[in-house]
Design an enzyme around this catalytic site. Structure first.
Site, short mmCIF file in Angstrom:
data_model
loop_
_atom_site.label_atom_id
_atom_site.label_comp_id
_atom_site.label_asym_id
_atom_site.label_seq_id
_atom_site.Cartn_x
_atom_site.Cartn_y
_atom_site.Cartn_z
N CYS A 80 143.26 104.23 66.69
CA CYS A 80 142.25 103.23 67.01
C CYS A 80 141.67 103.57 68.38
CB CYS A 80 142.92 101.86 67.03
SG CYS A 80 141.88 100.56 67.70
N CYS A 190 135.06 105.90 66.50
CA CYS A 190 135.79 104.77 65.92
C CYS A 190 136.35 105.31 64.62
CB CYS A 190 134.86 103.59 65.66
SG CYS A 190 135.60 102.32 64.60
N1 DGL Z 1 139.03 101.64 64.11
C1 DGL Z 1 139.14 101.13 65.41
C2 DGL Z 1 138.54 102.05 66.44
O1 DGL Z 1 138.71 103.25 66.29
C3 DGL Z 1 138.86 99.64 65.58
C4 DGL Z 1 137.52 99.19 65.15
C5 DGL Z 1 137.35 97.67 65.17
O2 DGL Z 1 138.20 96.98 64.60
O3 DGL Z 1 136.35 97.21 65.73
O4 DGL Z 1 137.96 101.66 67.42
#
Ligand code: DGL
Length: 269
Positions: A80, A190
């Site tokens: 994440c 992301c």
């Molecule tokens: N997938 C996550 C990231 O890489 C979180 C995205 C989210 O929940 O806004 O930032």
């Protein structure tokens, strides 16, 4: 303090994300390290993380780290970008396992690409920290970087709506903005965004986009290897998926990247 017990080779590798995004990392790591046990936590109740405050993210991430600690994880992959950007520095010394944050792990390799201009698509919370910019320019101060937040993209992915007109319009708006900068590469900053690669590729060649998960998986493997933490046990392996909301939805939305055999278990942290 790291104890010997938490570092047993057949202990699982933990993963976490706000939802199915981290599966793009998990899939790559599992391909490289098929002989490991795995635990994945998707915090679907609290997604999207990109719209949350630092205080909220600290609370969510700490609870997830504690949960994974109880499962004796030998390492935890922060699959994440948002928590890697916002809370990694504050929490990194609090637990008894290796921690791999995505942005800080991949920045060096990306900064060594023979290019001058790079774009970053990421969540609002990630962009607000300028973590990509700082980490990339630490290694290559001459790199020109354009960071654009993409609120809304994560929900499209969580809802499995990648092929809808809504997805196309959302991507088109941000691509129009990004292309004005003429980037040679664009980082999908992301872990949810690789699910949108088909739509993104309608606006620029697919090779323009960097999915950091691919390098990230290699870095994780190399580091675990160098610390002699890889599993040498030949018994049957396990993988367990946990979510904080909507397990069936998680299984369906993740299927674009990884086929989860069982419905994930619902846990409240
Ligand atoms: N997938 C996550 C990231 O890489 C979180 C995205 C989210 O929940 O806004 O930032």
């Amino acid at each position: 303090m790291r104890t010997i017990l938490s570092r047993l080779n057949n202990n699982p590798i933990g993963f976490f994300d706000s939802g199915v995004g981290g599966v793009t990392v998990y899939e790559q790591v599992k391909k490289l390290l098929p002989n490991e046990n795995y635990i994945y936590f998707g915090d679907t109740k609290n997604m999207p993380y990109g719209e949350k405050t630092e205080e909220q993210l600290l609370e969510f991430a700490d609870k997830i780290f504690r949960f994974l600690e109880q499962q004796n994880t030998k390492a935890v992959v922060m699959a994440c970008n948002t928590t890697s950007a916002v809370v990694y520095e504050k929490l990194k010394n609090n637990y008894d396992f290796e921690i791999y944050p995505i942005i800080q792990s991949v920045a060096k390799q990306i900064s060594e690409l023979p290019i001058k201009k790079i774009g970053v698509f990421a969540t609002k919370a990630t962009i607000n920290t300028h973590c990509y910019k700082k980490e990339l320019q630490k290694h290559n101060p001459n790199l020109e970087i354009n960071e654009i937040p993409c609120p809304g993209w994560v929900k499209i992915v969580e809802n499995g709506q990648e092929k809808t007109n809504e997805a196309k319009l959302a991507v088109q708006e941000k691509m129009n903005e990004m292309l004005k900068f003429s980037p040679e590469k664009i980082i999908l900053g992301c872990t949810h965004y690789p699910y949108l690669l088909d739509v993104l590729s309608e606006f620029a060649p697919e090779k323009t986009f960097i999915n950091p998960s691919i390098e990230f998986a290699k870095i994780i493997k190399k580091d675990l290897e160098s610390k002699s933490l890889l599993n040498k046990d030949l018994c049957e392996k396990y993988e367990k998926f946990y979510v904080s909301k909507s397990p069936e939805n998680f299984k369906n939305s993740a299927s674009l990247f990884y086929k989860i055999e069982q419905i994930p278990e619902l846990v409240m942290l």
